[in-house]
Design a protein around this motif. Sequence first.
Motif, PDB file in Angstrom:
ATOM      1  N   LEU A   8       0.824  -1.215   0.000  1.00 44.05           N
ATOM      2  CA  LEU A   8       0.000   0.000   0.000  1.00 44.05           C
ATOM      3  C   LEU A   8       0.855   1.260   0.000  1.00 44.05           C
ATOM      4  CD1 LEU A   8      -2.854  -1.003   2.449  1.00 44.05           C
ATOM      5  CD2 LEU A   8      -3.028  -0.679  -0.023  1.00 44.05           C
ATOM      6  N   LEU A   9       2.000   1.194   0.673  1.00 43.42           N
ATOM      7  CA  LEU A   9       2.905   2.338   0.733  1.00 43.42           C
ATOM      8  C   LEU A   9       3.498   2.656  -0.644  1.00 43.42           C
ATOM      9  CD1 LEU A   9       4.303   4.376   2.606  1.00 43.42           C
ATOM     10  CD2 LEU A   9       6.105   2.688   2.931  1.00 43.42           C
ATOM     11  N   ARG A  10       3.548   1.680  -1.511  1.00 39.65           N
ATOM     12  CA  ARG A  10       4.122   1.886  -2.848  1.00 39.65           C
ATOM     13  C   ARG A  10       3.277   2.829  -3.704  1.00 39.65           C
ATOM     14  NH1 ARG A  10       8.112  -2.493  -4.136  1.00 39.65           N
ATOM     15  NH2 ARG A  10       8.090  -3.773  -2.276  1.00 39.65           N
ATOM     16  N   ILE A  11       2.001   2.951  -3.419  1.00 43.58           N
ATOM     17  CA  ILE A  11       1.141   3.815  -4.230  1.00 43.58           C
ATOM     18  C   ILE A  11       1.552   5.284  -4.104  1.00 43.58           C
ATOM     19  CG2 ILE A  11      -1.233   4.634  -4.598  1.00 43.58           C
ATOM     20  CD1 ILE A  11      -2.125   1.766  -3.715  1.00 43.58           C
ATOM     21  N   PRO A  12       1.598   5.866  -2.883  1.00 44.63           N
ATOM     22  CA  PRO A  12       2.045   7.263  -2.817  1.00 44.63           C
ATOM     23  C   PRO A  12       3.513   7.436  -3.215  1.00 44.63           C
ATOM     24  CG  PRO A  12       1.659   6.402  -0.600  1.00 44.63           C
ATOM     25  CD  PRO A  12       1.182   5.369  -1.570  1.00 44.63           C
ATOM     26  N   LEU A  13       4.343   6.430  -2.891  1.00 43.61           N
ATOM     27  CA  LEU A  13       5.744   6.521  -3.291  1.00 43.61           C
ATOM     28  C   LEU A  13       5.892   6.454  -4.810  1.00 43.61           C
ATOM     29  CD1 LEU A  13       7.678   4.490  -0.581  1.00 43.61           C
ATOM     30  CD2 LEU A  13       7.778   6.933  -1.027  1.00 43.61           C
ATOM     31  N   ALA A  14       5.062   5.657  -5.466  1.00 49.35           N
ATOM     32  CA  ALA A  14       5.118   5.579  -6.928  1.00 49.35           C
ATOM     33  C   ALA A  14       4.770   6.930  -7.549  1.00 49.35           C
ATOM     34  CB  ALA A  14       4.169   4.502  -7.445  1.00 49.35           C
ATOM     35  N   ILE A  15       3.820   7.641  -6.958  1.00 45.83           N
ATOM     36  CA  ILE A  15       3.466   8.976  -7.457  1.00 45.83           C
ATOM     37  C   ILE A  15       4.639   9.932  -7.257  1.00 45.83           C
ATOM     38  CG2 ILE A  15       1.940  10.957  -7.078  1.00 45.83           C
ATOM     39  CD1 ILE A  15      -0.249   8.856  -6.323  1.00 45.83           C
ATOM     40  N   LEU A  16       5.249   9.889  -6.071  1.00 50.60           N
ATOM     41  CA  LEU A  16       6.400  10.746  -5.786  1.00 50.60           C
ATOM     42  C   LEU A  16       7.565  10.416  -6.715  1.00 50.60           C
ATOM     43  CD1 LEU A  16       7.766  12.905  -4.040  1.00 50.60           C
ATOM     44  CD2 LEU A  16       8.427  11.055  -2.481  1.00 50.60           C
ATOM     45  N   TYR A  17       7.862   9.130  -6.864  1.00 52.72           N
ATOM     46  CA  TYR A  17       8.941   8.736  -7.773  1.00 52.72           C
ATOM     47  C   TYR A  17       8.626   9.124  -9.211  1.00 52.72           C
ATOM     48  CZ  TYR A  17      11.215   6.037  -4.093  1.00 52.72           C
ATOM     49  OH  TYR A  17      11.852   5.659  -2.944  1.00 52.72           O
ATOM     50  N   GLY A  18       7.361   9.047  -9.579  1.00 52.44           N
ATOM     51  CA  GLY A  18       6.964   9.458 -10.928  1.00 52.44           C
ATOM     52  C   GLY A  18       7.283  10.918 -11.193  1.00 52.44           C
ATOM     53  N   VAL A  19       7.025  11.778 -10.214  1.00 52.72           N
ATOM     54  CA  VAL A  19       7.322  13.207 -10.351  1.00 52.72           C
ATOM     55  C   VAL A  19       8.834  13.426 -10.431  1.00 52.72           C
ATOM     56  CG1 VAL A  19       7.194  15.445  -9.167  1.00 52.72           C
ATOM     57  CG2 VAL A  19       5.195  13.944  -9.219  1.00 52.72           C
ATOM     58  N   ILE A  20       9.582  12.753  -9.551  1.00 57.37           N
ATOM     59  CA  ILE A  20      11.040  12.894  -9.549  1.00 57.37           C
ATOM     60  C   ILE A  20      11.627  12.405 -10.867  1.00 57.37           C
ATOM     61  CG2 ILE A  20      13.178  12.062  -8.487  1.00 57.37           C
ATOM     62  CD1 ILE A  20      11.621  11.961  -5.805  1.00 57.37           C
ATOM     63  N   VAL A  21      11.185  11.230 -11.319  1.00 60.36           N
ATOM     64  CA  VAL A  21      11.707  10.656 -12.569  1.00 60.36           C
ATOM     65  C   VAL A  21      11.329  11.527 -13.764  1.00 60.36           C
ATOM     66  CG1 VAL A  21      11.462   8.688 -14.141  1.00 60.36           C
ATOM     67  CG2 VAL A  21      11.883   8.302 -11.719  1.00 60.36           C
ATOM     68  N   TYR A  22      10.124  12.093 -13.764  1.00 59.01           N
ATOM     69  CA  TYR A  22       9.710  12.968 -14.868  1.00 59.01           C
ATOM     70  C   TYR A  22      10.628  14.190 -14.967  1.00 59.01           C
ATOM     71  CZ  TYR A  22       6.902  16.045 -17.763  1.00 59.01           C
ATOM     72  OH  TYR A  22       6.472  16.899 -18.756  1.00 59.01           O
ATOM     73  N   ALA A  23      10.910  14.814 -13.819  1.00 59.02           N
ATOM     74  CA  ALA A  23      11.789  15.990 -13.821  1.00 59.02           C
ATOM     75  C   ALA A  23      13.203  15.605 -14.256  1.00 59.02           C
ATOM     76  CB  ALA A  23      11.819  16.624 -12.431  1.00 59.02           C
ATOM     77  N   LEU A  24      13.706  14.498 -13.733  1.00 62.01           N
ATOM     78  CA  LEU A  24      15.039  14.044 -14.133  1.00 62.01           C
ATOM     79  C   LEU A  24      15.084  13.653 -15.608  1.00 62.01           C
ATOM     80  CD1 LEU A  24      16.164  11.895 -11.071  1.00 62.01           C
ATOM     81  CD2 LEU A  24      17.167  14.041 -11.870  1.00 62.01           C
ATOM     82  N   ASN A  25      13.982  13.129 -16.096  1.00 68.48           N
ATOM     83  CA  ASN A  25      13.891  12.756 -17.508  1.00 68.48           C
ATOM     84  C   ASN A  25      14.060  13.977 -18.410  1.00 68.48           C
ATOM     85  OD1 ASN A  25      13.705  10.553 -19.152  1.00 68.48           O
ATOM     86  ND2 ASN A  25      11.501  10.322 -18.968  1.00 68.48           N
ATOM     87  N   LEU A  26      13.447  15.070 -18.033  1.00 68.53           N
ATOM     88  CA  LEU A  26      13.586  16.294 -18.818  1.00 68.53           C
ATOM     89  C   LEU A  26      15.027  16.788 -18.821  1.00 68.53           C
ATOM     90  CD1 LEU A  26      10.383  18.248 -17.697  1.00 68.53           C
ATOM     91  CD2 LEU A  26      10.749  17.041 -19.855  1.00 68.53           C
ATOM     92  N   VAL A  27      15.636  16.804 -17.638  1.00 66.03           N
ATOM     93  CA  VAL A  27      17.024  17.264 -17.514  1.00 66.03           C
ATOM     94  C   VAL A  27      17.955  16.317 -18.271  1.00 66.03           C
ATOM     95  CG1 VAL A  27      18.908  17.695 -15.892  1.00 66.03           C
ATOM     96  CG2 VAL A  27      16.587  18.416 -15.318  1.00 66.03           C
ATOM     97  N   ALA A  28      17.761  15.018 -18.097  1.00 63.72           N
ATOM     98  CA  ALA A  28      18.621  14.035 -18.766  1.00 63.72           C
ATOM     99  C   ALA A  28      18.473  14.133 -20.283  1.00 63.72           C
ATOM    100  CB  ALA A  28      18.290  12.631 -18.295  1.00 63.72           C
TER     101      ALA A  28
END
Length: 110
Positions: A8-28
């Motif tokens: 269950l904890l993976r759901i909010p963490l997946a959203i947080l990681y999604g935001v972090i990965v999206y931002a890093l994806n743009l920079v990368a």
Amino acid sequence: MGERIEALLRIPLAILYGVIVYALNLVAGVVIVIQFFYTLILGRRHKGMARFTNQYSSFLYHVNRYSNFATNEKPLFGGPGWEEVLPCDFDRENRRKKYEEIRDSFDDAL
């Protein structure tokens, strides 16, 4: 922590990681394009940009392992972080030199 709570904890963490990965994806993406032209013009890779994309790739690897239930180690939160990376070509140069030194000393001993 039980497996159900962890799932269950993976759901909010997946959203947080999604935001972090999206931002890093743009920079990368920008770094990769700059690295392409840098390499094309100068004939060599920029060490800092190569290390950044290596850290980015390693971080994605850790996030995917957590998101796909392969591990319970949370990237950045008590598990592998930005600094725990897989080896990069530039890091292997030092290892190669050490290997050659050891090999040469071994050959000299024989």
